[in-house]
Design a protein around this motif. Sequence first.
Motif, PDB file in Angstrom:
ATOM      1  N   HIS A   1      -5.137   1.346   9.536  1.00 19.42           N
ATOM      2  CA  HIS A   1      -5.349   2.567   8.757  1.00 19.42           C
ATOM      3  C   HIS A   1      -4.527   3.718   9.331  1.00 19.42           C
ATOM      4  CE1 HIS A   1      -8.261   0.181   6.830  1.00 19.42           C
ATOM      5  NE2 HIS A   1      -9.256   0.384   7.664  1.00 19.42           N
TER       6      HIS A   1
ATOM      7  N   GLY B   1       0.786  -1.224   0.000  1.00 23.20           N
ATOM      8  CA  GLY B   1       0.000   0.000   0.000  1.00 23.20           C
ATOM      9  C   GLY B   1       0.815   1.268   0.000  1.00 23.20           C
TER      10      GLY B   1
ATOM     11  N   GLN C   1       2.670   6.859   5.143  1.00 29.40           N
ATOM     12  CA  GLN C   1       2.540   7.272   3.759  1.00 29.40           C
ATOM     13  C   GLN C   1       2.147   8.737   3.569  1.00 29.40           C
ATOM     14  OE1 GLN C   1       3.448   5.282   1.195  1.00 29.40           O
ATOM     15  NE2 GLN C   1       4.087   3.922   2.835  1.00 29.40           N
TER      16      GLN C   1
ATOM     17  N   ARG D   1      -6.959   6.020   5.703  1.00 27.95           N
ATOM     18  CA  ARG D   1      -6.264   5.421   4.554  1.00 27.95           C
ATOM     19  C   ARG D   1      -7.025   5.888   3.330  1.00 27.95           C
ATOM     20  NH1 ARG D   1      -3.297   0.236   3.790  1.00 27.95           N
ATOM     21  NH2 ARG D   1      -3.187  -0.123   1.541  1.00 27.95           N
TER      22      ARG D   1
ATOM     23  N   TRP E   1      -0.984   3.219   8.179  1.00 31.17           N
ATOM     24  CA  TRP E   1      -0.786   3.571   6.777  1.00 31.17           C
ATOM     25  C   TRP E   1      -0.637   5.085   6.637  1.00 31.17           C
ATOM     26  CZ3 TRP E   1      -3.009   6.806   3.260  1.00 31.17           C
ATOM     27  CH2 TRP E   1      -2.602   6.656   1.926  1.00 31.17           C
ATOM     28  N   HIS E   2      -1.517   5.835   7.275  1.00 35.20           N
ATOM     29  CA  HIS E   2      -1.455   7.295   7.170  1.00 35.20           C
ATOM     30  C   HIS E   2      -0.133   7.823   7.728  1.00 35.20           C
ATOM     31  CE1 HIS E   2      -2.289  11.521   8.160  1.00 35.20           C
ATOM     32  NE2 HIS E   2      -3.127  11.492   7.146  1.00 35.20           N
TER      33      HIS E   2
END
Length: 297
Positions: free
Chosen positions: A278, A17, A285, A202, A281-282
């Motif tokens: 989630h 991802g 990324q 996300r 991920w944030h």
Amino acid sequence: MDWLERTAQLRQWSRGGARAPHKPLLLLYALGRFQEDGDGELRYSAVEEDLARLLAEYGPPHRTTPAYPFHHLVSDGVWEVRTDRGPGSPGSGVRDLRETGAAGRLAPELRAALRREPSLLARIARVLLDLHFPPSLHGDLCEAVGLELEPAETGRPSDVRRQRSRRMRDLVLTAYEFRCAFCGYDGRIGAVPVGLEAAHVRWWAFDGPDEVDNGLCLCSLHHKLFDKGVLGVGDGHRVLVSQRFVGHSPAARDHVIALAGRPLLGPQPGTRPVAAAHRDWHTSQVFHGAPRPAGTV
């Protein structure tokens, strides 16, 4: 040739991802310059600073060089590179591109298609925006690359588009009792909330589900800062504020810097909070830099 399909299928490095918007950013920049001058070339040494700024502002937190997409976008059939020696890219090294006078522009077939069908440019741009960036950043990104798009111009065909849930906003705002999870703003006109939005943690463009545990109710300001990587959500569901954010005014201190370490407001009991996957991920990324310590104003 279906240019929308080709745009939607740009080859990108991908793992777990991770975001890799290098080619989409270069292509958006090239579309903006084509809109300004359909015959102009983009000499790498002249646009390197612009492209580096785009990557820093709209790319992932880890740094990269604009030389990478400038060279590799050729393989997708939408871009060509020439040097002082003739056609062909000299490679993805910054020095190679600078010293050979490398210049790029949209592929001849694509330029011809854009001249035959002017509306194609906006449709390609919408594909790139929808696939790689959240809606809160579309307007700023178009301005940054010099693209002028009409609000009514649509994106890619329905067979390429994953449909957003129309219920997402209502579910998230209800879960957070119609107040910003960061600052508590809860403005209304009559019974209608104003300036409150459902933010994906996300991003939807990166397979973020339209579920409450991937959403936050945020005011317009904090939604934009969340998607720009200024704000995040850390362990214990506490607000992260990037050390890279600088603001000396009372408004910047009170509305952004003072949020560092605060617990989220909501969701209401019985509703799933933001899922750890989630949040992670944030943070990896989107969020930029290290978080400020709590209580630093």
